[in-house]
Design a protein around this motif. Structure first.
Motif, PDB file in Angstrom:
ATOM      1  N   PHE A 120       0.755  -1.136  -0.049  1.00  9.41           N
ATOM      2  CA  PHE A 120       0.132  -0.113   0.175  1.00  9.41           C
ATOM      3  C   PHE A 120       0.782   1.284  -0.030  1.00  9.41           C
ATOM      4  O   PHE A 120       1.866   1.160   0.544  1.00  9.41           O
ATOM      5  N   TYR A 121       0.278   2.301  -0.462  1.00 16.37           N
ATOM      6  CA  TYR A 121       0.909   3.746  -0.436  1.00 16.37           C
ATOM      7  C   TYR A 121       0.852   3.963   0.986  1.00 16.37           C
ATOM      8  O   TYR A 121      -0.220   3.816   1.709  1.00 16.37           O
ATOM      9  N   GLY A 122       1.724   4.988   1.263  1.00 13.89           N
ATOM     10  CA  GLY A 122       1.642   5.483   2.819  1.00 13.89           C
ATOM     11  C   GLY A 122       2.771   5.152   3.686  1.00 13.89           C
ATOM     12  O   GLY A 122       2.676   5.533   4.776  1.00 13.89           O
ATOM     13  N   TYR A 123       3.073   3.791   3.421  1.00 17.89           N
ATOM     14  CA  TYR A 123       4.185   3.019   4.250  1.00 17.89           C
ATOM     15  C   TYR A 123       5.287   2.747   3.450  1.00 17.89           C
ATOM     16  O   TYR A 123       5.313   2.130   2.379  1.00 17.89           O
ATOM     17  N   ASP A 124       6.449   2.714   3.984  1.00 18.73           N
ATOM     18  CA  ASP A 124       7.866   2.510   3.523  1.00 18.73           C
ATOM     19  C   ASP A 124       7.842   1.028   3.366  1.00 18.73           C
ATOM     20  O   ASP A 124       7.159   0.385   3.748  1.00 18.73           O
ATOM     21  N   VAL A 125       8.405   0.535   2.226  1.00 15.53           N
ATOM     22  CA  VAL A 125       8.883  -0.905   1.841  1.00 15.53           C
ATOM     23  C   VAL A 125      10.269  -1.169   1.986  1.00 15.53           C
ATOM     24  O   VAL A 125      11.134  -0.379   1.336  1.00 15.53           O
ATOM     25  N   GLU A 126      10.770  -2.057   2.617  1.00 18.11           N
ATOM     26  CA  GLU A 126      12.165  -2.536   2.624  1.00 18.11           C
ATOM     27  C   GLU A 126      12.307  -3.695   1.818  1.00 18.11           C
ATOM     28  O   GLU A 126      11.603  -4.697   1.674  1.00 18.11           O
ATOM     29  N   ILE A 127      13.228  -3.361   0.918  1.00 15.98           N
ATOM     30  CA  ILE A 127      13.651  -4.463  -0.081  1.00 15.98           C
ATOM     31  C   ILE A 127      14.762  -4.957   0.386  1.00 15.98           C
ATOM     32  O   ILE A 127      15.802  -4.398   0.672  1.00 15.98           O
ATOM     33  N   ARG A 128      15.077  -6.243   0.524  1.00 14.14           N
ATOM     34  CA  ARG A 128      15.992  -7.235   1.146  1.00 14.14           C
ATOM     35  C   ARG A 128      16.613  -7.923  -0.176  1.00 14.14           C
ATOM     36  O   ARG A 128      15.933  -8.441  -0.753  1.00 14.14           O
ATOM     37  N   THR A 129      17.986  -7.785  -0.334  1.00 11.79           N
ATOM     38  CA  THR A 129      18.529  -8.318  -1.584  1.00 11.79           C
ATOM     39  C   THR A 129      19.650  -9.552  -0.992  1.00 11.79           C
ATOM     40  O   THR A 129      20.357  -9.153  -0.350  1.00 11.79           O
ATOM     41  N   TYR A 130      19.642 -10.672  -1.307  1.00 15.68           N
ATOM     42  CA  TYR A 130      20.498 -11.748  -1.228  1.00 15.68           C
ATOM     43  C   TYR A 130      21.038 -12.266  -2.563  1.00 15.68           C
ATOM     44  O   TYR A 130      20.338 -12.239  -3.743  1.00 15.68           O
ATOM     45  N   ILE A 131      22.011 -13.105  -2.228  1.00 13.68           N
ATOM     46  CA  ILE A 131      22.469 -14.069  -3.207  1.00 13.68           C
ATOM     47  C   ILE A 131      22.115 -15.385  -2.906  1.00 13.68           C
ATOM     48  O   ILE A 131      22.439 -15.959  -1.660  1.00 13.68           O
ATOM     49  N   THR A 132      21.606 -16.114  -3.956  1.00 13.27           N
ATOM     50  CA  THR A 132      21.360 -17.463  -3.546  1.00 13.27           C
ATOM     51  C   THR A 132      22.389 -18.435  -4.150  1.00 13.27           C
ATOM     52  O   THR A 132      22.253 -19.804  -3.934  1.00 13.27           O
ATOM     53  N   LYS A 133      22.853 -18.323  -5.177  1.00 17.44           N
ATOM     54  CA  LYS A 133      23.685 -19.080  -6.029  1.00 17.44           C
ATOM     55  C   LYS A 133      24.724 -18.238  -6.674  1.00 17.44           C
ATOM     56  O   LYS A 133      24.376 -17.270  -7.512  1.00 17.44           O
ATOM     57  N   ILE A 134      25.969 -18.727  -6.823  1.00 21.56           N
ATOM     58  CA  ILE A 134      27.151 -18.336  -7.902  1.00 21.56           C
ATOM     59  C   ILE A 134      27.473 -19.437  -8.536  1.00 21.56           C
ATOM     60  O   ILE A 134      28.021 -20.187  -8.077  1.00 21.56           O
ATOM     61  N   GLY A 135      27.456 -19.052  -9.728  1.00 19.49           N
ATOM     62  CA  GLY A 135      27.883 -19.997 -10.781  1.00 19.49           C
ATOM     63  C   GLY A 135      29.194 -19.727 -11.426  1.00 19.49           C
ATOM     64  O   GLY A 135      30.013 -18.771 -10.633  1.00 19.49           O
ATOM     65  N   ASN A 136      29.703 -20.173 -12.476  1.00 21.17           N
ATOM     66  CA  ASN A 136      30.953 -19.835 -13.159  1.00 21.17           C
ATOM     67  C   ASN A 136      30.941 -18.407 -13.683  1.00 21.17           C
ATOM     68  O   ASN A 136      31.729 -17.622 -13.549  1.00 21.17           O
ATOM     69  N   SER A 137      30.085 -18.159 -14.425  1.00 23.38           N
ATOM     70  CA  SER A 137      29.654 -16.842 -14.924  1.00 23.38           C
ATOM     71  C   SER A 137      28.272 -16.095 -14.797  1.00 23.38           C
ATOM     72  O   SER A 137      28.193 -14.895 -15.067  1.00 23.38           O
ATOM     73  N   SER A 138      27.559 -16.841 -13.834  1.00 21.24           N
ATOM     74  CA  SER A 138      26.140 -16.154 -13.510  1.00 21.24           C
ATOM     75  C   SER A 138      26.134 -16.329 -11.902  1.00 21.24           C
ATOM     76  O   SER A 138      26.742 -17.081 -11.146  1.00 21.24           O
ATOM     77  N   PHE A 139      24.962 -15.352 -11.333  1.00 26.88           N
ATOM     78  CA  PHE A 139      24.733 -15.509 -10.075  1.00 26.88           C
ATOM     79  C   PHE A 139      23.264 -15.355  -9.866  1.00 26.88           C
ATOM     80  O   PHE A 139      22.800 -14.640 -10.804  1.00 26.88           O
ATOM     81  N   THR A 140      22.537 -15.718  -8.893  1.00 33.01           N
ATOM     82  CA  THR A 140      21.220 -15.626  -8.567  1.00 33.01           C
ATOM     83  C   THR A 140      20.963 -14.644  -7.630  1.00 33.01           C
ATOM     84  O   THR A 140      21.438 -14.867  -6.419  1.00 33.01           O
ATOM     85  N   VAL A 141      20.003 -13.434  -7.667  1.00 29.81           N
ATOM     86  CA  VAL A 141      19.696 -12.758  -6.783  1.00 29.81           C
ATOM     87  C   VAL A 141      18.392 -13.076  -6.202  1.00 29.81           C
ATOM     88  O   VAL A 141      17.440 -13.194  -7.242  1.00 29.81           O
ATOM     89  N   PHE A 142      18.133 -13.201  -4.793  1.00 29.14           N
ATOM     90  CA  PHE A 142      16.610 -13.249  -4.428  1.00 29.14           C
ATOM     91  C   PHE A 142      16.378 -12.134  -3.566  1.00 29.14           C
ATOM     92  O   PHE A 142      17.318 -11.616  -2.777  1.00 29.14           O
TER      93      PHE A 142
END
Length: 161
Positions: free
Chosen positions: A66-88
């Motif tokens: 909803f509008y009117g209240y801040d939103v916290e975005i949490r950013t993690y790494i769940t996998k690291i490959g040779n040339s790629s990585f996954t962000v959750f």
């Protein structure tokens, strides 16, 4: 984990007073900026300097935001490959998990038009933010139980009755 606070704008809101589903991908991209800085510290967007390309993104809308209240975005790494990585990523508002999603980013040479191996120094930085799905689920269940008895500040549905 990185945390980014977002203050929803009126323009992010739709006719039902909740945040439009097209806004979440933009918020998640904004919250990935600290990760971008690991690869390109000055965020220079040139073919010679920028070295990340997104190959996948998905989003799960779990509750209304909803509008009117801040939103916290949490950013993690769940996998690291040779040339790629996954962000959750997760969006939290008023102590509740409202959305989540994942993105796969590839370390990419735009001049050669090919993926590259993630350098060891960057790999070590990424490892500082890695979390398993099990750890994340455990942490989230615990936090939501802790927040269960806190009063919800905003309830548009009840306000309209």
């Amino acid at each position: 984990m990185y945390k980014t606070d977002i203050s929803p704008r009126i323009g992010d809101t739709d006719g039902l007073r909740h945040i439009n589903n097209t806004v979440l991908p933009i918020w998640f991209e904004t919250a990935r900026t600290p990760l971008f800085r690991i690869f390109v510290p000055n965020l220079e967007l040139t073919y010679k300097k920028w070295n990340l390309i997104m190959v996948h993104a998905d989003f799960n809308f779990l509750k209304q935001i909803f509008y009117g209240y801040d939103v916290e975005i949490r950013t993690y790494i769940t996998k690291i490959g040779n040339s790629s990585f996954t962000v959750f990523q997760e969006a939290w508002q008023n102590g509740e998990l409202t959305a989540n999603g994942s993105t796969i980013l590839v370390y990419f040479d735009f001049i050669k038009q090919e993926s590259q191996t993630i350098p060891p120094n960057i790999r070590e930085e990424l490892k500082k933010h890695i979390i398993t799905k099990e750890e994340l689920e455990y942490n989230n269940k615990k936090e939501m139980m802790d927040n269960k008895n806190k009063p919800i500040e905003l309830n548009y549905v009840n306000a309209d009755k």
